[in-house]
Design an enzyme around this catalytic site. Sequence first.
Site, PDB file in Angstrom:
ATOM      1  N   TYR A  77      50.891 -52.480 -34.333  1.00 44.63           N
ATOM      2  CA  TYR A  77      52.271 -52.742 -33.924  1.00 44.63           C
ATOM      3  C   TYR A  77      53.210 -52.073 -34.919  1.00 44.63           C
ATOM      4  CZ  TYR A  77      56.508 -55.364 -32.653  1.00 44.63           C
ATOM      5  OH  TYR A  77      57.769 -55.726 -32.251  1.00 44.63           O
ATOM      6  N   ASP A  96      52.187 -47.601 -42.040  1.00 44.03           N
ATOM      7  CA  ASP A  96      53.105 -48.699 -41.752  1.00 44.03           C
ATOM      8  C   ASP A  96      52.656 -49.890 -42.599  1.00 44.03           C
ATOM      9  OD1 ASP A  96      54.546 -50.821 -40.852  1.00 44.03           O
ATOM     10  OD2 ASP A  96      54.403 -50.295 -38.723  1.00 44.03           O
ATOM     11  N   LYS A 113      59.441 -56.975 -44.070  1.00 41.33           N
ATOM     12  CA  LYS A 113      58.906 -58.305 -44.398  1.00 41.33           C
ATOM     13  C   LYS A 113      59.037 -58.685 -45.884  1.00 41.33           C
ATOM     14  CE  LYS A 113      56.663 -58.645 -40.012  1.00 41.33           C
ATOM     15  NZ  LYS A 113      55.892 -57.763 -39.179  1.00 41.33           N
TER      16      LYS A 113
HETATM   17  C1  LIG Z   1      56.508 -56.779 -38.093  1.00 39.34           C
HETATM   18  C2  LIG Z   1      56.069 -55.386 -38.060  1.00 39.34           C
HETATM   19  C3  LIG Z   1      56.925 -54.350 -37.680  1.00 39.34           C
HETATM   20  C4  LIG Z   1      58.286 -54.603 -37.115  1.00 39.34           C
HETATM   21  O1  LIG Z   1      59.136 -55.209 -38.035  1.00 39.34           O
HETATM   22  P1  LIG Z   1      60.418 -56.018 -37.483  1.00 39.34           P
HETATM   23  O2  LIG Z   1      61.140 -56.399 -38.734  1.00 39.34           O
HETATM   24  O3  LIG Z   1      59.885 -57.174 -36.717  1.00 39.34           O
HETATM   25  O4  LIG Z   1      61.193 -55.092 -36.642  1.00 39.34           O
HETATM   26  C5  LIG Z   1      56.479 -53.047 -37.801  1.00 39.34           C
HETATM   27  N1  LIG Z   1      55.259 -52.776 -38.262  1.00 39.34           N
HETATM   28  C6  LIG Z   1      54.390 -53.743 -38.627  1.00 39.34           C
HETATM   29  C7  LIG Z   1      53.055 -53.376 -39.172  1.00 39.34           C
HETATM   30  C8  LIG Z   1      54.759 -55.084 -38.517  1.00 39.34           C
HETATM   31  O5  LIG Z   1      53.880 -56.049 -38.838  1.00 39.34           O
END
Ligand SMILES: *Cc1c(COP(=O)(O)O)cnc(C)c1O
Length: 438
Positions: free
Chosen positions: A153, A241, A269
């Site tokens: 994601y 990511d 995060k």
């Molecule tokens: C949560 C997440 C995102 C998106 O971040 P948001 O702050 O929810 O837009 C992107 N990449 C990874 C790996 C994530 O866990």
Amino acid sequence: MAERPPAAGDAAVSNAQLFEQACEVLPGGVNSPVRAFGSVGGTPYFVDRGRGAHVWDVEGNRYIDYVHSYGPGILGHAPFTLVKAVAAAAADGTSYGAPTEREVRLAGEMCARVPGLQMVRLVSSGTEAAMSAVRLARGATGRSKIIKFAGCYHGHSDALLAAGGSGVANQGLSGCDGVTPGAVADTVVAPYNVVPQVDDATAAVLVEPVAANMGLVAPVPGFLEGLRAACDRAGALLVFDEVITGFRLARGGATEFYGVRPDLWCFGKVIGGGLPVGAFGGSRELMRHLAPLGGVYQAGTLSGNPLATAAGLATLAALDAAAYERLEAIAVRLAAGLEEAFNSAVVPAVVPRVGSLLGLFFGGEAPQNFDEAAASVARGLYAPFFGAMLRRGVALAPGPYEAIFVSLAHSDADIDATITAATEAATEAATEAATEVA
Ligand SMILES: *Cc1c(COP(=O)(O)O)cnc(C)c1O
């Protein structure tokens, strides 16, 4: 700050009442789909407050929290240093639209920790970070194609929603209404843990170095190294990511943990400590393609927000070597205890762990890709297990494709209480699932 006693019994409003009201004014009653409990059933609990490892709902029920906002709450809820820093920042104004010292310090702190990271641009979410990193990769290489992996994601931007994990997987959406074929025409989706063909039309390969949005799936040995080599051969950029893994797996995130360096990083995060933050970064050479230095435009009214940078700095300040050791020890204790709980309940399940990140899959083996994760989810045990845990005061994520997040605030007593609950909940879930089949 004194511990407020839970107000059980005399709640002004119940979870069910609030959810009913919420459904009138918020689609599905929520602002992010997984929170609606669609894949686990039942009514969401509405959080009144959090402190340390616990949250209390509006009815006064206390839960040991393993959601922790899906990662930002690495110190636990409302840590004193963070609350103090954010309050002090707010008292000086909440946004200026002009540069501030804390942005420089947060960016510097990030670059000091992550091997190879030289410059970052702060944004307001992980979605923005990944979306902008892709634009930068395309701008820097002059190529269009991006490769992502099924079950990873990268936020909800159009081009990256194809075969996404987390909430996208929970909804059972393979794609997404409203995303045009054109928007995903340059997105190639490959299975996780297999190095794909990378050709000279590829701008970037985007990967979660530890997949934490299809449950927890670790990279097999050689996968990340293989991606690095394939990108180098094709002149494509490797994008990690690290929105979940960054500053959580280790001081220097997955980059340090696995010793593989990408060309670009996405963060979020943890670096916001619960405030809306994201960041993307890379070498000075790559980042100079970004406006105002280069032709790749990217901007944000709230980027580098004073409260968010205060929260981020307070969070990173608490994350020293001892903190990572403690966090991992908590995760090791929980993983071992959960496996023991499933064993004694004779419910086949695995609890994969990478550093302090944990997952939970029903079945005999840890999945290595999205298809295997989906096969585990199809056993149907997560929902009844989730419900049985919630009734015992343990809040797991309300979806089978999320990771389990421990924080530095989880005490041995919290972990032990979780394990005791899991032993009973596993038996209950297995019975419930068997009854449904019969
Ligand atoms: C949560 C997440 C995102 C998106 O971040 P948001 O702050 O929810 O837009 C992107 N990449 C990874 C790996 C994530 O866990």
